[in-house]
Design a protein around this motif. Structure first.
Motif, short mmCIF file in Angstrom:
data_model
loop_
_atom_site.label_atom_id
_atom_site.label_comp_id
_atom_site.label_asym_id
_atom_site.label_seq_id
_atom_site.Cartn_x
_atom_site.Cartn_y
_atom_site.Cartn_z
N LYS A 1 -28.61 -18.34 27.71
CA LYS A 1 -28.26 -16.94 27.47
C LYS A 1 -28.79 -16.08 28.61
N ARG A 2 -27.97 -15.10 29.02
CA ARG A 2 -28.35 -14.16 30.07
C ARG A 2 -28.17 -12.74 29.54
N LYS A 3 -29.02 -11.84 29.99
CA LYS A 3 -28.86 -10.44 29.62
C LYS A 3 -27.73 -9.79 30.41
N SER A 4 -27.52 -10.28 31.64
CA SER A 4 -26.43 -9.78 32.48
C SER A 4 -26.04 -10.88 33.44
N TRP A 5 -24.91 -10.71 34.11
CA TRP A 5 -24.41 -11.78 34.98
C TRP A 5 -25.33 -12.05 36.16
N ASN A 6 -26.08 -11.04 36.62
CA ASN A 6 -26.99 -11.24 37.75
C ASN A 6 -28.45 -11.22 37.32
N SER A 7 -28.71 -11.54 36.04
CA SER A 7 -30.08 -11.51 35.53
C SER A 7 -30.96 -12.56 36.20
N ARG A 8 -32.21 -12.18 36.46
CA ARG A 8 -33.17 -13.11 37.05
C ARG A 8 -33.89 -13.93 35.97
N VAL A 9 -33.55 -13.68 34.71
CA VAL A 9 -34.19 -14.39 33.60
C VAL A 9 -33.12 -14.97 32.70
N VAL A 10 -33.30 -16.23 32.31
CA VAL A 10 -32.41 -16.85 31.34
C VAL A 10 -33.23 -17.25 30.12
N LEU B 1 -35.10 -19.64 22.72
CA LEU B 1 -36.00 -18.50 22.47
C LEU B 1 -37.11 -18.35 23.50
N LEU B 2 -37.05 -19.12 24.58
CA LEU B 2 -38.03 -18.99 25.66
C LEU B 2 -37.34 -18.42 26.89
N ASN B 3 -38.03 -17.52 27.59
CA ASN B 3 -37.50 -16.93 28.81
C ASN B 3 -37.96 -17.74 30.02
N TYR B 4 -37.03 -17.98 30.94
CA TYR B 4 -37.31 -18.72 32.16
C TYR B 4 -37.01 -17.81 33.35
N ARG B 5 -37.97 -17.68 34.25
CA ARG B 5 -37.84 -16.77 35.38
C ARG B 5 -37.25 -17.51 36.58
N TRP B 6 -36.32 -16.83 37.25
CA TRP B 6 -35.69 -17.43 38.43
C TRP B 6 -36.75 -17.70 39.49
N TYR B 7 -36.78 -18.94 39.97
CA TYR B 7 -37.74 -19.34 41.00
C TYR B 7 -37.13 -19.26 42.39
N GLU B 8 -36.04 -20.03 42.59
CA GLU B 8 -35.40 -20.05 43.91
C GLU B 8 -34.03 -20.68 43.80
N ARG C 1 -30.07 -23.67 41.34
CA ARG C 1 -30.80 -22.46 41.00
C ARG C 1 -31.78 -22.83 39.89
N GLU C 2 -33.07 -22.63 40.14
CA GLU C 2 -34.10 -23.11 39.22
C GLU C 2 -34.80 -21.93 38.55
N TYR C 3 -35.01 -22.09 37.22
CA TYR C 3 -35.71 -21.10 36.42
C TYR C 3 -36.93 -21.79 35.80
N VAL C 4 -38.07 -21.12 35.83
CA VAL C 4 -39.33 -21.77 35.47
C VAL C 4 -40.04 -21.00 34.37
N ASN C 5 -40.65 -21.76 33.45
CA ASN C 5 -41.57 -21.23 32.45
C ASN C 5 -42.69 -22.25 32.27
N GLY C 6 -43.82 -22.03 32.96
CA GLY C 6 -44.94 -22.95 32.87
C GLY C 6 -44.60 -24.33 33.39
N THR C 7 -44.64 -25.32 32.52
CA THR C 7 -44.37 -26.71 32.90
C THR C 7 -42.93 -27.11 32.56
#
Length: 490
Positions: A115-124, A128-135, A160-166
């Motif tokens: 799930k994305r908040k918008s098409w260019n969102s940096r968070v997915v 129920l966990l948010n993953y932040r865009w890494y690179e 395109r990688e999104y990270v949340n901890g491990t």
């Protein structure tokens, strides 16, 4: 399954239950189209830090997987990472990705779960966990081996990688299609154990989902439980202790001369604590010695100690000096509860009356005496002040008030001759009264100390702060290669 290479006639085997579309001949490295049984192209063999082999089996998370394919991907001119394609007995896919010695275990997920908040969102969001865009990384296949159920795309792929901890979400765009994978850090030792291999690439830097060296949440739980147990133990020791004098007695030296006295018994109840012993004797320019043995009546264990009591004073070069004390105390550490008694022996310096020598006196001036060691004691009969001199010459040269008084009392007389011819005269009135015939012994069980308790808690807090700050620095370093770091970059 058996596949014979149409070019070199090498037989390629794989124990798998999926439909193979293409495979790479293990002998000539040709990519073979299974339906046409022809070569598509020659591919480089994966040799850069590849540690698993096609067909090798291993158990991860209680599921047995087979390595069916190996792909080495290249980014830029010299950055490589390896992807091992895995299949379980039900033909489900999984992947092991290794870069710089850091391993990630990935599995396919549905696009609808992201799930994305918008098409260019940096968070997915995923489960129920948010993953932040890494690179975002563009790469292509550098080398390959094994069997593939889809055609191998040698074009440019975008990750395109999104990270949340491990954990991470990997978005792969290749050949006009988008696939999503859920990845978790996996220890290289777990990989080593799963596939029974000896050597794995060493760590370099910090992996994208590498965990911090200390699990902060687990450490907080452990420290809280430990602190609670320590507090309860300290409370128990404190509430069960009664701090009071447990022994007090005056012992005459003549009663313990050349023998030991057994004291009355006393009981200690509660947690272990120091036992403070205080000894006193009215020594005056003399010494005394007290020997104590603390006996546990239940175990017969004995703790032995000895203490000297010394007190000396006098006048030298016209100045008063003194050293020592008539009271000494010491601690017997870590005495536990139980029933105890003391074994006591003591001795003191022999009386000066037995070793005095000649004495000369005047009715209204001074009394001069010399003992067998040559020490000269001068007593002012009026003030009862006593001064000691090392010899007659020191007395004759003394310019203090006492020296002047001696010269006035015995003018133009040879003091050495007077002391040699006068008989011993020792009167009780000339001696300094002091109660040195006995020693007072007092034992007190000290209050429970909070020192160790405090030190342990302070060390736990310091260690927690150090780990917490270390994790912050660790995460800053982990995200330093990202253009979307949540931490300030220098």
């Amino acid at each position: 399954m058996h596949y014979t290479c149409p070019l070199c006639k090498t037989e390629n085997k794989i124990d798998a239950n999926f439909h193979v579309v293409e495979y790479v001949c293990k002998a000539c490295s040709n990519l073979i189209d299974v339906s046409k049984n022809t070569s598509t192209k020659v591919i480089k063999k994966p040799i850069e830090s590849v540690v698993l082999e096609v067909g090798q089996k291993g158990i991860i998370n209680e599921v047995e997987y087979s390595v069916v394919g190996i792909i080495v991907k290249k980014y830029g001119s010299d950055i490589f990472w390896r992807e091992y394609y895995l299949k379980d007995n039900k033909a489900n896919n999984a992947f092991l990705s290794e870069s710089d010695g850091h391993w990630v275990f990935l599995q396919s997920i549905h696009k609808e779960d992201i799930k994305r908040k918008s098409w260019n969102s940096r968070v997915v969001e995923f489960h129920l966990l948010n993953y932040r865009w890494y690179e975002t990384t563009e790469c292509h296949i550098h080398a390959a081996a094994g069997f593939f159920e889809d055609r191998v795309d040698f074009g440019l792929s975008t990750y395109r990688e999104y990270v949340n901890g491990t954990q991470m979400i990997s978005e792969e765009k290749s050949n006009g299609e988008t696939q999503y994978f859920f990845g978790q850090h996996i220890s290289k030792y777990k990989v080593q154990k799963a596939f029974k291999i000896q050597n794995l690439p060493n760590y370099t830097g910090i992996g994208i989902v590498q965990p911090y060296y200390v699990n902060i949440k687990q450490m907080i739980n452990i420290f809280c439980v430990a602190a609670l147990l320590i507090c309860l133990l300290q409370l128990y020791v404190y509430t069960t202790r009664t701090n009071y004098p447990v022994f007090e007695q005056k012992i005459k030296f003549e009663d313990v001369k050349n023998k030991e006295m057994v004291s009355k018994s006393f009981t200690l109840s509660g947690g272990s604590a120091p036992l403070k012993v205080k000894v006193y004797s009215g020594v005056d320019n003399s010494w005394a010695n007290v020997q104590l043995s603390l006996v546990n009546e239940s175990t017969n264990e004995i703790v032995y100690t000895s203490k000297d009591i010394e007190e000396y004073h006098g006048i030298e070069d016209g100045e008063h000096w003194s050293e020592g004390n008539t009271t000494e105390d010491f601690n017997l550490c870590g005495v536990s509860s139980g029933k105890y008694h003391f074994l006591i022996s003591a001795e003191k310096q022999p009386s000066m009356e037995t070793i005095s020598s000649n004495t000369v006196s005047s009715d209204n001036g001074v009394t001069i005496s010399r003992d067998v060691s040559g020490i000269i004691d001068v007593v002012n009969n009026t003030t009862k002040e006593t001064v000691s001199f090392g010899d007659i010459k020191t007395l004759e040269k003394d310019s203090s008030d006492m020296g002047k008084l001696v010269k006035q009392t015995f003018p133009n007389q040879n003091l050495d001759s007077l002391l040699n011819v006068n008989p011993i005269i020792q009167t009780p009135s000339l001696s300094v009264t002091s109660d040195d015939s006995s020693v007072d012994i007092k034992a007190t069980w000290l209050p429970v100390s909070f020192w160790n308790f405090t030190i342990v808690l302070v060390l736990m807090i310091v260690f927690f702060i150090a780990c917490y700050w270390g994790r912050y620095l660790f995460n800053v370093s982990k995200w330093k290669n990202s253009s979307n770091s949540p931490y300030p970059q220098s």
